[in-house]
Motif scaffolding. Structure first.
Motif, mmCIF file in Angstrom:
data_model
loop_
_atom_site.group_PDB
_atom_site.id
_atom_site.type_symbol
_atom_site.label_atom_id
_atom_site.label_comp_id
_atom_site.label_asym_id
_atom_site.label_seq_id
_atom_site.Cartn_x
_atom_site.Cartn_y
_atom_site.Cartn_z
ATOM 1 N N GLY A 73 0.836 -1.198 0.000
ATOM 2 C CA GLY A 73 0.000 0.000 0.000
ATOM 3 C C GLY A 73 0.866 1.242 0.000
ATOM 4 N N ILE A 74 0.392 2.269 -0.677
ATOM 5 C CA ILE A 74 1.083 3.555 -0.670
ATOM 6 C C ILE A 74 0.285 4.482 0.253
ATOM 7 C CG2 ILE A 74 2.101 5.386 -2.060
ATOM 8 C CD1 ILE A 74 3.061 2.521 -2.703
ATOM 9 N N THR A 75 0.903 4.912 1.333
ATOM 10 C CA THR A 75 0.195 5.654 2.368
ATOM 11 C C THR A 75 -0.097 7.096 1.945
ATOM 12 O OG1 THR A 75 2.151 6.558 3.475
ATOM 13 C CG2 THR A 75 1.498 4.294 4.057
ATOM 14 N N ALA A 76 -0.818 7.780 2.811
ATOM 15 C CA ALA A 76 -1.121 9.188 2.554
ATOM 16 C C ALA A 76 0.152 10.020 2.466
ATOM 17 C CB ALA A 76 -2.036 9.723 3.656
ATOM 18 N N ASN A 77 1.232 9.533 3.087
ATOM 19 C CA ASN A 77 2.527 10.225 3.038
ATOM 20 C C ASN A 77 3.460 9.626 1.994
ATOM 21 O OD1 ASN A 77 1.828 11.972 5.182
ATOM 22 N ND2 ASN A 77 2.347 10.369 6.675
ATOM 23 N N ASN A 78 2.911 8.793 1.101
ATOM 24 C CA ASN A 78 3.671 8.162 0.010
ATOM 25 C C ASN A 78 4.791 7.261 0.505
ATOM 26 O OD1 ASN A 78 2.240 9.179 -2.276
ATOM 27 N ND2 ASN A 78 3.171 11.184 -1.888
ATOM 28 N N VAL A 79 4.522 6.559 1.596
ATOM 29 C CA VAL A 79 5.429 5.549 2.109
ATOM 30 C C VAL A 79 4.924 4.182 1.658
ATOM 31 C CG1 VAL A 79 6.423 4.488 4.176
ATOM 32 C CG2 VAL A 79 6.003 6.964 4.102
ATOM 33 N N GLN A 80 5.827 3.315 1.198
ATOM 34 C CA GLN A 80 5.447 1.968 0.770
ATOM 35 C C GLN A 80 5.437 1.054 1.995
ATOM 36 O OE1 GLN A 80 7.854 0.735 -2.588
ATOM 37 N NE2 GLN A 80 7.428 2.617 -3.706
ATOM 38 N N VAL A 81 4.256 0.468 2.274
ATOM 39 C CA VAL A 81 4.080 -0.419 3.417
ATOM 40 C C VAL A 81 3.415 -1.706 2.938
ATOM 41 C CG1 VAL A 81 3.894 1.495 5.055
ATOM 42 C CG2 VAL A 81 1.813 0.557 4.000
ATOM 43 N N GLN A 82 3.460 -2.734 3.790
ATOM 44 C CA GLN A 82 2.869 -4.028 3.422
ATOM 45 C C GLN A 82 1.602 -4.250 4.249
ATOM 46 O OE1 GLN A 82 4.576 -4.726 0.820
ATOM 47 N NE2 GLN A 82 6.160 -3.297 1.513
ATOM 48 N N ASN A 83 0.527 -4.651 3.557
ATOM 49 C CA ASN A 83 -0.777 -4.836 4.170
ATOM 50 C C ASN A 83 -1.300 -6.240 3.910
ATOM 51 O OD1 ASN A 83 -0.914 -2.026 4.919
ATOM 52 N ND2 ASN A 83 -1.414 -1.568 2.778
ATOM 53 N N VAL A 84 -2.346 -6.605 4.649
ATOM 54 C CA VAL A 84 -2.978 -7.904 4.490
ATOM 55 C C VAL A 84 -4.481 -7.703 4.325
ATOM 56 C CG1 VAL A 84 -3.309 -8.313 6.975
ATOM 57 C CG2 VAL A 84 -3.102 -10.260 5.408
#
Length: 508
Positions: A73-84
């Motif tokens: 997922g690309i967060t509101a702050n444009n950080v790449q994170v992993q989601n389930v």
């Protein structure tokens, strides 16, 4: 993935246009990998942890036959994170609704990591009392895959070291990590370990837009992967496909006990033309994947289900093809066809000498082409050809000999003459084929043609090349298909089978 008798394919998709952007997880289902029904997208960006994008990832079947999707997922702050995400209703075989737990994101980049190069989690495997996944990344110019572990698929901890990394390779996208048996064509569940098991690590290199893989040994105790041949790790590595093929993913087909490879073939048109056309990109035909008996590479072959589309057939045996000659394959639909041909090389000793400095097969294909006469070859197919050969795509072999009388086989797919449209990207692709011609002096080619795509499998799937082509003249019933030999020595078409191919049912 396979769930309750249905294959589920998830893919990156823009519902509002044929250019990149607004990406969702599209979702289609099939009973046979060939005929597909499109469902509503499975995942949209809707939460702070994915509001700016739901990017690629993988599916894992958890105990109790419970599917889970891991995605970037690309967060509101444009950080790449992993989601389930999990299915809302496990009794629904179509898995039409998915739920994102409130505890997302499950993995975030650490302070020492690049927040814009941290993506594409793999299918998880169970080992040592933990679930394990890889996430692609880079550290300066070093490509790597981080390893994360979890006992509950909720709380994840990064391992001390990456599972594997290679310097000067750039960002590793869409990593894939899976076991293969050392013998046989059957596939293995992703968590399988054992003495008769090798592991494959595949990465898609963002810089080259090609994919590379190695075969090696996975040590679950120290959580490291060791390629069998470190000399071909990185840009010199083996490739699933030497053409237009990227962002691929395998899965274990539990229904038929096989490992299946999917790959994406992008457009050769410019984005503005794709926007006018209204669509862009296709999935190549799914491929069965297994380890070559030599243990040095993987073999690939179109799934057997594609043969259900075969219609009218023509067959030819033992046809002597003289130097500079060609003949047309008639009686099938050349724009939508499946061709299997075996070439015999009676005068293999006349092959031209191979220069050891020729290390780049694509460059060699570009320089020599399909009309530059050699000793043995070029010989192969002229596909999607117009009446007067204003347009054609050539798929061919060329054989060389080394100073110690070994043979080097070059396989090419040349689309430089594929269209009279000048603004098109019309590349020539090439790969070497690791085959011993000294025994029977034969080499095979299988080619699937479907209007704008050619999928070529050399020597039983040792070297594969996908090309996207867009002829202006050689379309529909105006397309022709030829077998040619532009070498100075004759070759024999020992056996040729060709079929017209029916349309699959797509998106209905």
């Amino acid at each position: 993935m396979m769930y309750k008798g249905l294959y589920h394919l998830f893919y990156q998709y823009n519902p509002w246009g044929s250019i990149w952007g607004n990406i969702v997880w599209a979702h289609s289902v099939s009973k046979d990998l060939i005929n597909w029904k499109a469902l509503e997208p499975a995942i949209h960006g809707s939460e702070p942890f994915d509001i700016n994008g739901v990017w690629s990832g993988s599916a894992t079947i958890l105990p109790g036959n419970r599917p889970a999707i891991l995605y970037t997922g690309i967060t509101a702050n444009n950080v790449q994170v992993q989601n389930v995400a999990f299915p809302a209703n496990l009794s629904d075989p179509y898995l039409q609704k998915w739920v994102k737990p409130v505890y997302n994101p499950i993995i975030t980049p650490g302070p020492e990591m690049n927040i814009s190069t941290f993506r594409d989690p793999t299918t998880a495997w169970w080992s040592g009392g933990h679930w394990n996944i890889l996430v692609g990344s880079r550290r300066k110019h070093r490509g790597l895959v981080y390893l994360y572990r979890s006992r509950d698929f909720k709380t994840w901890t990064k391992a001390k070291h990456p599972l594997h990394s290679v310097s000067k390779t750039g960002m590793w996208e869409c990593p894939d990590f899976f076991p293969v048996p050392t013998q046989g064509k059957h596939g293995l569940d992703t968590s399988t370990m054992g003495s008769n098991v090798k592991h494959v690590l595949k990465v898609s290199l963002d810089i080259t837009r090609y994919e590379y893989y190695t075969i090696g040994k996975y040590d679950p105790i120290i959580n490291r992967y060791f390629p069998d041949n470190a000399e071909i790790d990185g840009w010199n590595g083996l490739r699933y496909d030497y053409g237009n093929f990227y962002a691929s993913k395998t899965f274990f087909d539990s229904e038929k006990g096989r490992r299946i490879l999917w790959g994406w073939s992008n457009e050769s048109w410019t984005p503005d033309v794709s926007a006018v056309k209204g669509w862009a990109g296709v999935q190549a035909i799914p491929r069965l994947l297994w380890l070559d008996p030599s243990g040095k590479q993987l073999l690939q072959w179109p799934v057997e289900e594609v043969e259900r589309l075969r219609g009218n057939k023509v067959e030819l045996k033992y046809h002597h093809l003289k130097p500079g000659n060609k003949f047309e394959i008639k009686g099938i639909t050349p724009a939508q066809a499946d061709i299997e041909v075996v070439f015999e090389i009676p005068s293999i000793e006349k092959a031209e000498v191979f220069d050891p400095k020729w290390v780049d097969p694509q460059d060699l294909c570009i320089r020599m082409g399909s009309s530059n006469r050699g000793g043995v070859g070029p010989f192969g197919l002229l596909a999607l050809a117009s009446d007067n050969l204003e347009e054609y795509t050539s798929v061919f072999f060329r054989v060389f000999k080394t100073q110690n009388n070994k043979h080097v086989v070059l396989m090419c797919s040349d689309s430089s003459s594929s269209s009279t449209e000048k603004i098109l990207y019309r590349p020539t692709f090439g790969g070497f084929v690791d085959v011993d011609l000294s025994a029977d002096k034969k080499i095979s080619l299988r080619t699937l043609i479907d209007h704008s795509i050619l999928e070529n499998f050399g020597a039983g799937g040792k070297t594969c090349i996908v090309s996207r082509v867009y002829p202006n003249i050689a379309i529909m019933d105006k397309a022709h298909l030829h077998v040619f030999n532009n070498g100075s020595e004759a070759v024999i078409v020992e056996h040729l089978n060709a079929w017209s191919m029916k349309r699959p049912r797509m998106n209905n």
